[in-house]
Write a protein that holds these residues in place. Structure first.
Motif, PDB file in Angstrom:
ATOM      1  N   GLU A   6     -77.771   7.473 -29.795  1.00 19.05           N
ATOM      2  CA  GLU A   6     -79.083   7.799 -30.342  1.00 19.05           C
ATOM      3  C   GLU A   6     -80.033   6.600 -30.214  1.00 19.05           C
ATOM      4  O   GLU A   6     -81.216   6.759 -29.897  1.00 19.05           O
ATOM      5  CB  GLU A   6     -78.952   8.220 -31.812  1.00 19.05           C
ATOM      6  CG  GLU A   6     -78.169   9.516 -32.040  1.00 19.05           C
ATOM      7  CD  GLU A   6     -78.963  10.762 -31.684  1.00 19.05           C
ATOM      8  OE1 GLU A   6     -80.198  10.665 -31.543  1.00 19.05           O
ATOM      9  OE2 GLU A   6     -78.341  11.838 -31.547  1.00 19.05           O
ATOM     10  N   ALA A   7     -79.523   5.404 -30.472  1.00 16.42           N
ATOM     11  CA  ALA A   7     -80.348   4.203 -30.345  1.00 16.42           C
ATOM     12  C   ALA A   7     -80.773   3.985 -28.899  1.00 16.42           C
ATOM     13  O   ALA A   7     -81.922   3.600 -28.626  1.00 16.42           O
ATOM     14  CB  ALA A   7     -79.586   2.984 -30.862  1.00 16.42           C
ATOM     15  N   ALA A   8     -79.858   4.228 -27.965  1.00 17.75           N
ATOM     16  CA  ALA A   8     -80.188   4.043 -26.546  1.00 17.75           C
ATOM     17  C   ALA A   8     -81.296   4.995 -26.115  1.00 17.75           C
ATOM     18  O   ALA A   8     -82.191   4.621 -25.353  1.00 17.75           O
ATOM     19  CB  ALA A   8     -78.942   4.245 -25.693  1.00 17.75           C
ATOM     20  N   GLN A   9     -81.231   6.234 -26.603  1.00 18.69           N
ATOM     21  CA  GLN A   9     -82.289   7.194 -26.284  1.00 18.69           C
ATOM     22  C   GLN A   9     -83.641   6.664 -26.773  1.00 18.69           C
ATOM     23  O   GLN A   9     -84.638   6.715 -26.052  1.00 18.69           O
ATOM     24  CB  GLN A   9     -81.988   8.539 -26.940  1.00 18.69           C
ATOM     25  CG  GLN A   9     -83.003   9.628 -26.640  1.00 18.69           C
ATOM     26  CD  GLN A   9     -82.797  10.245 -25.271  1.00 18.69           C
ATOM     27  OE1 GLN A   9     -81.705  10.658 -24.928  1.00 18.69           O
ATOM     28  NE2 GLN A   9     -83.854  10.302 -24.478  1.00 18.69           N
ATOM     29  N   PHE A  10     -83.661   6.129 -27.984  1.00 23.77           N
ATOM     30  CA  PHE A  10     -84.888   5.577 -28.550  1.00 23.77           C
ATOM     31  C   PHE A  10     -85.383   4.377 -27.742  1.00 23.77           C
ATOM     32  O   PHE A  10     -86.575   4.263 -27.418  1.00 23.77           O
ATOM     33  CB  PHE A  10     -84.649   5.160 -30.007  1.00 23.77           C
ATOM     34  CG  PHE A  10     -85.723   4.278 -30.579  1.00 23.77           C
ATOM     35  CD1 PHE A  10     -86.940   4.806 -30.981  1.00 23.77           C
ATOM     36  CD2 PHE A  10     -85.522   2.903 -30.703  1.00 23.77           C
ATOM     37  CE1 PHE A  10     -87.943   3.984 -31.493  1.00 23.77           C
ATOM     38  CE2 PHE A  10     -86.507   2.087 -31.212  1.00 23.77           C
ATOM     39  CZ  PHE A  10     -87.719   2.620 -31.612  1.00 23.77           C
ATOM     40  N   VAL A  11     -84.483   3.477 -27.413  1.00 22.76           N
ATOM     41  CA  VAL A  11     -84.870   2.257 -26.706  1.00 22.76           C
ATOM     42  C   VAL A  11     -85.411   2.583 -25.315  1.00 22.76           C
ATOM     43  O   VAL A  11     -86.459   2.064 -24.908  1.00 22.76           O
ATOM     44  CB  VAL A  11     -83.680   1.285 -26.613  1.00 22.76           C
ATOM     45  CG1 VAL A  11     -84.011   0.113 -25.681  1.00 22.76           C
ATOM     46  CG2 VAL A  11     -83.310   0.758 -27.991  1.00 22.76           C
ATOM     47  N   VAL A  12     -84.724   3.453 -24.585  1.00 25.67           N
ATOM     48  CA  VAL A  12     -85.179   3.789 -23.238  1.00 25.67           C
ATOM     49  C   VAL A  12     -86.516   4.519 -23.289  1.00 25.67           C
ATOM     50  O   VAL A  12     -87.442   4.222 -22.521  1.00 25.67           O
ATOM     51  CB  VAL A  12     -84.118   4.634 -22.501  1.00 25.67           C
ATOM     52  CG1 VAL A  12     -84.670   5.147 -21.165  1.00 25.67           C
ATOM     53  CG2 VAL A  12     -82.858   3.811 -22.258  1.00 25.67           C
ATOM     54  N   ASP A  13     -86.650   5.467 -24.205  1.00 24.01           N
ATOM     55  CA  ASP A  13     -87.899   6.209 -24.319  1.00 24.01           C
ATOM     56  C   ASP A  13     -89.059   5.281 -24.685  1.00 24.01           C
ATOM     57  O   ASP A  13     -90.163   5.391 -24.140  1.00 24.01           O
ATOM     58  CB  ASP A  13     -87.750   7.309 -25.372  1.00 24.01           C
ATOM     59  CG  ASP A  13     -88.990   8.187 -25.461  1.00 24.01           C
ATOM     60  OD1 ASP A  13     -89.181   9.024 -24.562  1.00 24.01           O
ATOM     61  OD2 ASP A  13     -89.764   8.037 -26.426  1.00 24.01           O
ATOM     62  N   THR A  14     -88.814   4.354 -25.602  1.00 22.36           N
ATOM     63  CA  THR A  14     -89.865   3.416 -26.008  1.00 22.36           C
ATOM     64  C   THR A  14     -90.227   2.476 -24.863  1.00 22.36           C
ATOM     65  O   THR A  14     -91.402   2.127 -24.673  1.00 22.36           O
ATOM     66  CB  THR A  14     -89.412   2.614 -27.240  1.00 22.36           C
ATOM     67  OG1 THR A  14     -89.030   3.509 -28.285  1.00 22.36           O
ATOM     68  CG2 THR A  14     -90.534   1.714 -27.747  1.00 22.36           C
ATOM     69  N   ALA A  15     -89.225   2.072 -24.098  1.00 20.64           N
ATOM     70  CA  ALA A  15     -89.496   1.208 -22.942  1.00 20.64           C
ATOM     71  C   ALA A  15     -90.398   1.919 -21.930  1.00 20.64           C
ATOM     72  O   ALA A  15     -91.329   1.318 -21.380  1.00 20.64           O
ATOM     73  CB  ALA A  15     -88.180   0.798 -22.278  1.00 20.64           C
ATOM     74  N   VAL A  16     -90.138   3.198 -21.704  1.00 19.52           N
ATOM     75  CA  VAL A  16     -90.989   3.978 -20.805  1.00 19.52           C
ATOM     76  C   VAL A  16     -92.416   4.013 -21.338  1.00 19.52           C
ATOM     77  O   VAL A  16     -93.391   3.859 -20.592  1.00 19.52           O
ATOM     78  CB  VAL A  16     -90.437   5.411 -20.637  1.00 19.52           C
ATOM     79  CG1 VAL A  16     -91.450   6.310 -19.932  1.00 19.52           C
ATOM     80  CG2 VAL A  16     -89.130   5.386 -19.865  1.00 19.52           C
ATOM     81  N   GLN A  17     -92.563   4.203 -22.641  1.00 20.29           N
ATOM     82  CA  GLN A  17     -93.893   4.252 -23.254  1.00 20.29           C
ATOM     83  C   GLN A  17     -94.632   2.933 -23.069  1.00 20.29           C
ATOM     84  O   GLN A  17     -95.845   2.912 -22.791  1.00 20.29           O
ATOM     85  CB  GLN A  17     -93.760   4.578 -24.747  1.00 20.29           C
ATOM     86  CG  GLN A  17     -95.066   4.903 -25.447  1.00 20.29           C
ATOM     87  CD  GLN A  17     -95.651   6.241 -25.008  1.00 20.29           C
ATOM     88  OE1 GLN A  17     -94.938   7.084 -24.481  1.00 20.29           O
ATOM     89  NE2 GLN A  17     -96.942   6.427 -25.221  1.00 20.29           N
ATOM     90  N   LEU A  18     -93.926   1.833 -23.210  1.00 18.39           N
ATOM     91  CA  LEU A  18     -94.561   0.524 -23.093  1.00 18.39           C
ATOM     92  C   LEU A  18     -94.924   0.177 -21.651  1.00 18.39           C
ATOM     93  O   LEU A  18     -95.953  -0.449 -21.396  1.00 18.39           O
ATOM     94  CB  LEU A  18     -93.639  -0.556 -23.662  1.00 18.39           C
ATOM     95  CG  LEU A  18     -93.400  -0.518 -25.173  1.00 18.39           C
ATOM     96  CD1 LEU A  18     -92.413  -1.599 -25.573  1.00 18.39           C
ATOM     97  CD2 LEU A  18     -94.701  -0.682 -25.946  1.00 18.39           C
ATOM     98  N   VAL A  19     -94.095   0.572 -20.727  1.00 25.38           N
ATOM     99  CA  VAL A  19     -94.343   0.246 -19.320  1.00 25.38           C
ATOM    100  C   VAL A  19     -95.376   1.188 -18.712  1.00 25.38           C
ATOM    101  O   VAL A  19     -96.143   0.812 -17.830  1.00 25.38           O
ATOM    102  CB  VAL A  19     -93.023   0.271 -18.519  1.00 25.38           C
ATOM    103  CG1 VAL A  19     -93.270   0.120 -17.021  1.00 25.38           C
ATOM    104  CG2 VAL A  19     -92.098  -0.847 -19.014  1.00 25.38           C
ATOM    105  N   GLY A  20     -95.399   2.426 -19.190  1.00 24.27           N
ATOM    106  CA  GLY A  20     -96.421   3.355 -18.724  1.00 24.27           C
ATOM    107  C   GLY A  20     -96.004   4.172 -17.519  1.00 24.27           C
ATOM    108  O   GLY A  20     -94.820   4.325 -17.218  1.00 24.27           O
ATOM    109  N   ALA A  21     -96.996   4.684 -16.800  1.00 23.93           N
ATOM    110  CA  ALA A  21     -96.763   5.659 -15.741  1.00 23.93           C
ATOM    111  C   ALA A  21     -95.801   5.161 -14.669  1.00 23.93           C
ATOM    112  O   ALA A  21     -94.999   5.932 -14.132  1.00 23.93           O
ATOM    113  CB  ALA A  21     -98.092   6.061 -15.101  1.00 23.93           C
ATOM    114  N   ARG A  22     -95.868   3.858 -14.349  1.00 26.38           N
ATOM    115  CA  ARG A  22     -95.008   3.349 -13.285  1.00 26.38           C
ATOM    116  C   ARG A  22     -93.525   3.516 -13.625  1.00 26.38           C
ATOM    117  O   ARG A  22     -92.681   3.576 -12.727  1.00 26.38           O
ATOM    118  CB  ARG A  22     -95.331   1.891 -12.993  1.00 26.38           C
ATOM    119  CG  ARG A  22     -94.898   0.902 -14.072  1.00 26.38           C
ATOM    120  CD  ARG A  22     -95.481  -0.477 -13.819  1.00 26.38           C
ATOM    121  NE  ARG A  22     -96.931  -0.445 -13.972  1.00 26.38           N
ATOM    122  CZ  ARG A  22     -97.726  -1.394 -13.469  1.00 26.38           C
ATOM    123  NH1 ARG A  22     -97.216  -2.396 -12.794  1.00 26.38           N
ATOM    124  NH2 ARG A  22     -99.031  -1.323 -13.654  1.00 26.38           N
TER     125      ARG A  22
END
Length: 378
Positions: free
Chosen positions: A324-340
């Motif tokens: 569950e934590a990994a899902q959160f971390v990966v999703d948040t990383a995508v949000q921070l990095v953006g479209a790329r």
């Protein structure tokens, strides 16, 4: 990676595994057919003795330490999810054979599994028996001193390409978990067929058809009608290491997010200067570290031969929180990095697809919560 509770030897092991992964395995990643077993990669792990780390001991049959397995999977996952998954599936598929099989079965398959020449698979799930593993219906019908297997298995990793399967079938009707027997089945058995399934993330997984596949008494893993115990022993070891796999993915995502936000210019400075961003990074790092401690705790309990109920509870906690934590971390990383981050070929795009499945397989998050809840109230 946290050094908490890791000995000097364990830290050296982590360094060595990462070095092997980067120098010997990474070049083979992606070279096979998408969604099928990458045999060159599996053989390379055998050649580098990584598969042998799954099984070690004076009697050549004990499983490796759970902590070693977790460190191995976590480290590989930070470099390549494909390499990590190939190793994990080899261990999951062969564990019942090497620990519960007859001496003849272990002797036949052990050298080939550990060298990477024989690909192993764990065949438990069915279309109507996923989370409710006790409901499986693959039939083992008596045939002389053995049985004939009839039915299907579904969502089987490494199927239909595996050379050997740990198969769980019903030997006693209407007995739920008490009527299940585990068998070792060669991938070349007469009457065994299957097909590959396409998934959102390319992964070797498929369906198996059993049309009167013959198994004898020498193929029984453990005892007749006690196969569910074989399955649960396997999952107690591998569930914390699924959490370790998730840790590796989360660590890779966090590292990517930090590298991006500390170099990306925005609003007159770097992106990480924004409080909203730095707080996201803080939450990601904190959840990752908390999950890591649970995984290490579960592995330590297994290695210390704690009470079975404690091992099961800690394993469930570790898999639940880490995935569950990994899902959160990966999703948040995508949000921070953006479209790329969603562009095909970006590391986070790959992780975004890979991180979803661990919350389902080897017991969905809901099942882990049920296991934990029961352990607290019974």
């Amino acid at each position: 990676m946290s050094a908490f509770a890791l000995s000097v030897q364990q830290q050296e092991f982590v360094r060595l595994v990462r070095e092997i992964a980067e120098s010997e395995l990474l070049g083979l990643v992606g070279t096979g057919t998408p969604g099928r077993v990458n045999r060159d990669l599996v053989r390379a792990m055998g050649k580098q003795s990584l598969l042998a780390r799954l099984y070690s001991g004076a009697d050549d049959s004990r499983s490796a330490a759970a902590m070693d397995l977790c460190l191995l999977r976590e480290t590989l996952a930070t470099v390549s999810t494909e390499a990590e998954t190939a190793l994990a599936l080899q261990g999951l598929g062969s564990y019942p054979i090497l620990l519960s099989g007859t001496r003849e079965a272990a002797k036949r398959w052990r050298p080939h599994v550990l060298s990477g020449e024989a690909v192993a698979a764990f065949a438990l799930s069915e279309s109507e028996a996923g989370s409710d593993a006790g409901a499986l219906s693959l039939r083992a019908e008596p045939d002389g001193d053995g049985w004939r297997l009839h039915g299907e298995k579904l969502w089987i990793s490494n199927a239909p390409d595996a050379d050997v399967y740990s198969v769980f079938a019903r030997t006693t009707p209407n007995a739920r978990a008490r009527g299940v027997t585990a068998f070792v089945v060669s991938g070349s058995s007469s009457g065994l067929s299957g097909e590959h399934l396409d998934m959102i993330s390319p992964h070797p997984i498929g369906r198996l058809h059993f049309d009167g596949v013959r198994v004898g008494p020498e193929d029984v893993l453990g005892e007749v009608d006690a196969g569910f115990e074989v399955a649960m022993r396997t999952l107690d070891l591998f569930r914390p290491s699924v959490g370790a796999f998730a840790l590796g993915m989360a660590q890779s995502a966090l590292d990517t997010a930090i590298a991006h936000t500390t170099s990306r210019q925005a609003f007159g400075g770097v992106l990480s200067d924004q409080q909203a961003v730095s707080h996201k990074l803080a939450d990601m790092a904190t959840r990752l570290e908390a999950a890591r401690l649970l995984v290490y705790s579960a592995a330590s309990a297994y290695d210390a031969e704690a009470e079975p109920t404690e091992i099961t509870r800690r394993s469930a906690m570790a898999k639940l929180e880490a995935t569950e934590a990994a899902q959160f971390v990966v999703d948040t990383a995508v949000q921070l990095v953006g479209a790329r981050a969603l562009q095909h070929g970006h590391p986070l795009e790959h992780l975004y697809r890979d991180v979803r499945a661990p919350r389902i397989y080897e017991g969905a998050s809901e099942i882990q919560r049920t296991i934990i809840g029961r352990s607290l109230t019974r």
